[in-house]
Design a protein around this motif. Structure first.
Motif, PDB file in Angstrom:
ATOM      1  N   CYS A   1      -0.599  -7.304   4.046  1.00 55.68           N
ATOM      2  CA  CYS A   1      -0.110  -6.026   3.515  1.00 55.68           C
ATOM      3  C   CYS A   1       1.193  -5.685   4.230  1.00 55.68           C
ATOM      4  O   CYS A   1       1.212  -5.489   5.455  1.00 55.68           O
TER       5      CYS A   1
ATOM      6  N   TYR B   1     -10.409  -3.358  -5.240  1.00 55.37           N
ATOM      7  CA  TYR B   1      -9.880  -2.144  -4.627  1.00 55.37           C
ATOM      8  C   TYR B   1      -8.440  -1.858  -5.054  1.00 55.37           C
ATOM      9  O   TYR B   1      -7.895  -0.813  -4.745  1.00 55.37           O
ATOM     10  N   HIS B   2      -7.801  -2.806  -5.716  1.00 55.03           N
ATOM     11  CA  HIS B   2      -6.425  -2.618  -6.157  1.00 55.03           C
ATOM     12  C   HIS B   2      -6.378  -1.675  -7.358  1.00 55.03           C
ATOM     13  O   HIS B   2      -7.302  -1.628  -8.174  1.00 55.03           O
TER      14      HIS B   2
ATOM     15  N   ASN C   1     -13.639   6.212  -3.536  1.00 60.08           N
ATOM     16  CA  ASN C   1     -12.438   6.280  -4.360  1.00 60.08           C
ATOM     17  C   ASN C   1     -12.720   5.627  -5.709  1.00 60.08           C
ATOM     18  O   ASN C   1     -13.620   4.790  -5.835  1.00 60.08           O
TER      19      ASN C   1
ATOM     20  N   LEU D   1       0.834  -1.198   0.000  1.00 63.15           N
ATOM     21  CA  LEU D   1       0.000   0.000   0.000  1.00 63.15           C
ATOM     22  C   LEU D   1       0.870   1.250   0.000  1.00 63.15           C
ATOM     23  O   LEU D   1       1.845   1.346   0.736  1.00 63.15           O
TER      24      LEU D   1
ATOM     25  N   THR E   1       0.160   5.634  -0.059  1.00 64.44           N
ATOM     26  CA  THR E   1      -0.883   6.654   0.009  1.00 64.44           C
ATOM     27  C   THR E   1      -0.265   8.036  -0.208  1.00 64.44           C
ATOM     28  O   THR E   1       0.948   8.215  -0.077  1.00 64.44           O
TER      29      THR E   1
ATOM     30  N   TYR F   1      -4.708   6.511  -3.081  1.00 66.52           N
ATOM     31  CA  TYR F   1      -3.755   5.462  -2.749  1.00 66.52           C
ATOM     32  C   TYR F   1      -3.399   4.660  -3.986  1.00 66.52           C
ATOM     33  O   TYR F   1      -4.033   4.765  -5.046  1.00 66.52           O
TER      34      TYR F   1
ATOM     35  N   TYR G   1      -7.557   1.152   5.289  1.00 60.99           N
ATOM     36  CA  TYR G   1      -7.534   0.955   3.835  1.00 60.99           C
ATOM     37  C   TYR G   1      -7.909  -0.487   3.531  1.00 60.99           C
ATOM     38  O   TYR G   1      -7.601  -1.389   4.303  1.00 60.99           O
ATOM     39  N   PRO G   2      -8.589  -0.716   2.392  1.00 60.52           N
ATOM     40  CA  PRO G   2      -8.828   0.255   1.327  1.00 60.52           C
ATOM     41  C   PRO G   2     -10.205   0.908   1.343  1.00 60.52           C
ATOM     42  O   PRO G   2     -10.454   1.798   0.551  1.00 60.52           O
ATOM     43  N   TRP G   3     -11.144   0.474   2.229  1.00 66.67           N
ATOM     44  CA  TRP G   3     -12.523   0.966   2.068  1.00 66.67           C
ATOM     45  C   TRP G   3     -13.005   1.892   3.179  1.00 66.67           C
ATOM     46  O   TRP G   3     -14.083   2.456   3.085  1.00 66.67           O
TER      47      TRP G   3
ATOM     48  N   CYS H   1      -2.294   0.516  -4.670  1.00 66.41           N
ATOM     49  CA  CYS H   1      -2.193  -0.751  -3.956  1.00 66.41           C
ATOM     50  C   CYS H   1      -2.309  -1.920  -4.922  1.00 66.41           C
ATOM     51  O   CYS H   1      -3.108  -1.896  -5.860  1.00 66.41           O
TER      52      CYS H   1
END
Length: 648
Positions: free
Chosen positions: A606, A44-45, A59, A23, A25, A31, A297-299, A33
C-alpha cells in the motif's frame, strides 16, 4: 520528479502493479481503496466503503468501482480493469495508462491515440463522499465520456451475487441519480458537475474475482450490479467532476469542493511526509467531540492497546499535541468507565485487556517529555495516580499485584497480550502468569508516577511508590533474568518460557527499567542476533521451537504463524529506541540503515504507508493489513529521536 510516481512500463505490467494498493480515508471511518490500476483484488476494496451503523459494526462496499470509457468517432476505449475467473482480465484499460503520480492526490494519465485524459481522486474529509475529476488534456476531435458504476451494497466480510431481491429503482437528482439496492442501506448518490444522459441498462457482471482472497484461503468471487451508464460530451481542456456519496451535493459546488480538498492535502514527496499522511488516515472522528485512532486498514477498528501505543508517534512525533489531547480525552473517559464499572460510552474495543491502563501511562509519559511535566500533571496527573491505585487495589478483573511486587494475569484460556492469535478460542501463544512486558510497564509506571508526585511535592506518595518500585525491580530480576543473558517471556509457577521473543526489548527501551546497563546490552545483543530483520523484530527466534515465519495459506495456517516468527515494524521502533538510549551517537548510522528497510515499503504494497507485518525470512514479504497504526507511529517516533540525536 515526484516521490511516488510510476511510468508506463510499470503501469502496464500487471505482475508489478496489482500488488500495489492505494488507500484514501475520510477520518470518520469510511475509506476508498484499490490497486493503483483500479482493479480490485480484495473483498475489502471499493471506491466508496462506509460504515452503516444501522446494520452492524462493519464497513460496507457501496460503490465497488467505476469504469470510464472514452468515445471518439464511435469507437469505445474502456479504461477499466477487472479480473474474472480463469485469470481473465476485461477490459484491459491499464494498457492506456501513461503515468501514475501520487504526490498530493492520486493522478492517472491515460493516452488513447490522440486523446489524453487525466483522472484525480480525493476522499472528502469527514463526509462519505468520493470525488473524481476527469480532465481532457488533449483531443483532436469530438469526445464523449461514459461512466459505468459497479455496485455491491454488502459488508466487507461478505460477497454479493446476482439475485432478485436487489432493487433496480433509481431516482433522478441534480445531474445524476440516487439508488439503493437493499433495505437498511443508505441511498447512493452519483452526480456530475455538468448535465449528462443516464442510460438505464441494468446488468449483473458475474464472476468478478479477488486474488488476495484466494491467497488467504477464502471464497474469492462475486457478481456486481451495474444499473446503467452516464454519458456526456467533454471538450479539450474541460474538467468534469464526479461525486459518489450517501448524501446529495449541489453539483455547482463540486469544482470548488474538489479544489478545497486538494489544497488541504499534504504532499507525499518524501519518506517523512508519506508517514505523516498515513498517520492522518488513522484519525477517526465520531460525533461532535469524540476522537479515536483506528488500529489499521482495512479491517481493524479502534482498539485500546493499539491506541495508546500508537498515539505518541501519530501525534507528538509530528507536532500535533492537540490531537493527542483530543484522543486522550475520549480514551480517558473509556478508561474511567471501565475502572469504575460503568457502561462504556466510547467505541474503543478491548479496553478490558490487563496491560491497557499501563500503556496509557506510557503514552502520557511520552506527552510529558514533549510538553513538560507541569502541563502533563495538570492534564493527566490525576489519571496516572488513579490507574496506579486501581492496579494496587486489585480492582482489575485480570491483573493481580502479588506480594513480590509483580503483576500476574491469567492467559491460558483467553489471549490477553498483543500476541493474541487463537485457535478455536484458545490462545496459540498462551502467555500467562508473570508476563515480561506487563511487569516492565508496571515498573516504568511506578517510577514515572513517582517523578510526577515529586514535582508536586507529595513526598509521602513518592516514598510509597519508590518502595513498591524497588520491590518490583528485585522480583523482576529474580523472576525473568536467566543465565543466558536474556529475559523469560513469561513465568507461570515452575513453568518458564525460554523462547526468545521480542517482548524483552522494552526493558532496554523504556525510560525506567529494572535492568542495569550491562543487562540491557545483553538483551539488545540477543534481539540483534536472533530477532532483527530489515522490517522489524521477529515475534520468535528461528532458534526457538515452533518457529513459523511465513504468514501464508488458509486462515488457520496463518494464525499459527501470526506470532511465531513474523516480523513487526512497531517492535523495531522500540528496538531502535533502545539502541539510541544505550549507544547514542555510535548507533546513528546503523539506525539510519535500518530505516531504509521501512522506506522501501513506501513504493510497494500500500503506497506511502507501512503494512501490519512481514514474513520473518527473506525476502520479508509484507503481510496482513495494508496499513497499521502502531507501525507508522513507531517509525515516526524513531525519526523524531534520530533528529534529536543528529542535531544534539
Amino acid at each position: 520528479m515526484s516521490y511516488l510516481r510510476f511510468e508506463k512500463a510499470m503501469m502496464t505490467n500487471l505482475e508489478e502493479v496489482l500488488p500495489r494498493e492505494l488507500l484514501r480515508t475520510n477520518r470518520s471511518g469510511a475509506y476508498s481503496c484499490s490497486t493503483i490500476v483500479d482493479c480490485n483484488t480484495r473483498k475489502y476494496h471499493g471506491l466508496l466503503v462506509v460504515p452503516v451503523p444501522e446494520l452492524d459494526d462493519d464497513n460496507h462496499v457501496l460503490l465497488s468501482s467505476l469504469d470510464a470509457t472514452v468515445i471518439q468517432h464511435g469507437a469505445e476505449f474502456n479504461l477499466g480493469l477487472h479480473k474474472y475467473q480463469g485469470n481473465h482480465y476485461s477490459p484491459t484499460g491499464h494498457k492506456y495508462i501513461r503515468e501514475f503520480d501520487c504526490d498530493k492526490v492520486p493522478t492517472t494519465l491515460y493516452r488513447v491515440g490522440g486523446v489524453m485524459l487525466k483522472k484525480e481522486v480525493v476522499f472528502q474529509h469527514y463526509e462519505d463522499r468520493i470525488l473524481i475529476r476527469y480532465t481532457l488534456v488533449d483531443a483532436h476531435s469530438a469526445t464523449k465520456l461514459r461512466i459505468r458504476p459497479f455496485l455491491a451494497f454488502r459488508s466487507v466480510k461478505e460477497f454479493t451475487h446476482e439475485n432478485s431481491v436487489a432493487s433496480r429503482e433509481y431516482h433522478n437528482v441534480d445531474n445524476g441519480i440516487c439508488t439503493c439496492m437493499y433495505a437498511g442501506y443508505p441511498e447512493l448518490y452519483m452526480q456530475f458537475s455538468k448535465k449528462n444522459d443516464f442510460v438505464f441498462m441494468p446488468y449483473w457482471y458475474r464472476g468478478v474475482e479477488y486474488p488476495k482472497e484466494q491467497e488467504r484461503g477464502y471464497a474469492s468471487n462475486e457478481d456486481l450490479y451495474v444499473p446503467g451508464y452516464f454519458e456526456m460530451d467533454i471538450k479539450k481542456g474541460e474538467s468534469v467532476l464526479f461525486a459518489a456519496s450517501t448524501s446529495e451535493v449541489k453539483t455547482r459546488s463540486l469544482k470548488t469542493l474538489f479544489e478545497k480538498e486538494v489544497e488541504e492535502r499534504s504532499p507525499r514527496d518524501n519518506f517523512f511526509h508519506c508517514l505523516v499522511n498515513a498517520a492522518h488516515q488513522f484519525h477517526f472522528r465520531k460525533g461532535k467531540d469524540d476522537r479515536y485512532i483506528l488500529a489499521g486498514y482495512p479491517w481493524f477498528k479502534c482498539r485500546a492497546r493499539d491506541t495508546f501505543i500508537a498515539l505518541p508517534g501519530l501525534t507528538l512525533a509530528i507536532e500535533e499535541q492537540n490531537y493527542f489531547e483530543l484522543v486522550m480525552k475520549t480514551a480517558e473517559r473509556g478508561l474511567r468507565e471501565f475502572m469504575e464499572g460503568r457502561p462504556s460510552t466510547v467505541k474503543i474495543y478491548e479496553i478490558e485487556q490487563p496491560d491497557v491502563p499501563l500503556w496509557a501511562i506510557w503514552a502520557i509519559q511520552q506527552y510529558a517529555k514533549d510538553v513538560g511535566e507541569e502541563k502533563c500533571i495538570s492534564n493527566y496527573g490525576t489519571l496516572v495516580r488513579d490507574i496506579i491505585e486501581f492496579v494496587m487495589a486489585g480492582k482489575h478483573p485480570n491483573l493481580t499485584l502479588e506480594e513480590n511486587g509483580l503483576l500476574r494475569t491469567e492467559g491460558r484460556e483467553k489471549a490477553v497480550t498483543w500476541m493474541n492469535s487463537a485457535d478455536n478460542g484458545k490462545p496459540i501463544v498462551p502467555r500467562t502468569g508473570f508476563i515480561v512486558e506487563f511487569n516492565l510497564l508496571w515498573y516504568n509506571a511506578l517510577k514515572f508516577a513517582a517523578k510526577l508526585a515529586g514535582i508536586s511535592n507529595d513526598t509521602e506518595y513518592v516514598a510509597r511508590l519508590e518502595e513498591h518500585a524497588e520491590k518490583t525491580r528485585r522480583s523482576f530480576l529474580d523472576t525473568f533474568l536467566n543465565d543466558c543473558g536474556y529475559l523469560f517471556d513469561y513465568v507461570d509457577g515452575n513453568m518458564m518460557d525460554w523462547s526468545v521473543r521480542p517482548n524483552m526489548i522494552f526493558a532496554a527501551a523504556f525510560d525506567y527499567s529494572p535492568l542495569d546497563r550491562a543487562q540491557k546490552k545483553s538483551v539488545i545483543d540477543i534481539c540483534t542476533r536472533e530477532l532483527l530483520t530489515p522490517k522489524g523484530l521477529r515475534s520468535l527466534s528461528p532458534k526457538s521451537g515452533g518457529y513459523n515465519p511465513m504468514y501464508v495459506g488458509p486462515h488457520s495456517q496463518r494464525d499459527y504463524a501470526y506470532h511465531q516468527g513474523t516480523a513487526w515494524p512497531w517492535l523495531g521502533g522500540f528496538y531502535m529506541e533502545a539502541c539510541l538510549k544505550l549507544y547514542r551517537m555510535t548507533r546513528l548510522s546503523f539506525i539510519e540503515r535500518q530505516m531504509v528497510g521501512y522506506e522501501d515499503e513506501m513504493f510497494f504494497n500500500c503506497l506511502g504507508t507501512i503494512p501490519e507485518m512481514s514474513d520473518g525470512n527473506p525476502p520479508f514479504h509484507a503481510r496482513g493489513a495494508m496499513s497499521f497504526a502502531m507501525n507508522v507511529a513507531e517509525i515516526l517516533r524513531t525519526l523524531k529521536m534520530l533528529e534529536k540525536y543528529t542535531y544534539k
